[in-house]
Design a protein around this motif. Sequence first.
Motif: not given
Length: 424
Positions: A150-160
């Motif tokens: 939820r708060l991980d730095s990678t969680n800014v993407i909009q994945p497939l």
Amino acid sequence: MISYDEACNIVNSASKFGICLGLERMEEILVHFGSPEKKIPAIHLAGTNGKGSTLTYLKSIFTEAGYSVGTFTSPAIRKINDKIQVNDKEILDSDFSLIIEQLSPIINKIKETSLGAPTEFEIMTAVAFQYFATKAKPDIVLIETGLGGRLDSTNVIQPLISIITNIGHDHMDILGHTIEAVAKEKAGIIKQGVPVVSGCKQLDAIEVMKKKAKEASASLYQFKEDFTCDHSEGHFSFQYKDYVIENLQTGMLGRHQQENATLALMAISILEKNGFQVGEKAIRNGLVKAKIANRIEIVQEQPTIIFDGGHNPEGMEALATTLANSFPSKRIYILFCAMKDKNMKDMLKPISTIAKEIILTSFLYDRAMDPHQVYEECSYSNSKVIDNVSDAYDYLEKKLHVDDVLVVTGSLYFLNYFRNECKK
């Protein structure tokens, strides 16, 4: 342009700010960079155990199918660059240095705000996104969360697609003290309308996934409910509705690896509807060729030496089961060091019953356990303390016979240190 050493120093100097979960700084960095995270065709992976292996199966299968594949993983194995790769080739030192040079004024600017200084992981995440979006431009990018979701730095993407592997007892001081709480943090990577593949096994975790997916109107594909993995004498079969592939084999040992591979196959089945053409031949070849450092990795034969980053009780349970099944009549020695915030009793218990001897040791890392304290707390009759890891390895080397097995385990950080300093 700054030198590679100068670029590494900028990243390493940020490590003292430690783990600081949240997305505000990450979002601010990326805005200054032109929002590269929006230009990446990505699969996002979270979970306590199995996400690295699932990512590796995906990478190998897509590569066999002829696609260029970017990966962002952690921790680094040999050098900081190897977190960021395309087709198994790490980002060039020159490209890494250039992006860090571009990032440097952004880092300094953010330091002066109320957001505070970016962390090492945030900087590396920004480098990865910028590299994939503007330089390498791979066909697909596989992004592994660093901690939680939820708060991980990678969680800014909009994945497939989002993939959440099995949930276990790890980082509970940060993510929550129950499986349900940890699952909620992992489920934080589920995005509005984005399909999610779940490898969760505990009922509490599955319910969290179903609730979050429903809230986000995201199609959920739950392991053992929507798709299955049937084991049979070293092989397995994958089934999703009427689609079945039989007699599959993985390049990594263990039934748990077959289940990790099944998550990858489910994700590929979904992506094939979105234009990715993979095919059964690429699947079979990709699964067999898939290897990952530090995941029941056989690095030497006669005697057998295995590296495994079983960094929590579930990981150690999987390791113990695989060792018992794969080496039933061999003497097994364990060289163990974990991080001091782990549950040592629950980690050591699975391997204590199969090990001839367990050597508790340590290495130069501020988070490394005190082996004497662990010995006092666990006190297994087949355990012994040798403080210095080089001395511990020398001791074990002299005891090993050609048919014996030595397993180096406990922490990925320990394994990387051992690989670089002891087993060259």
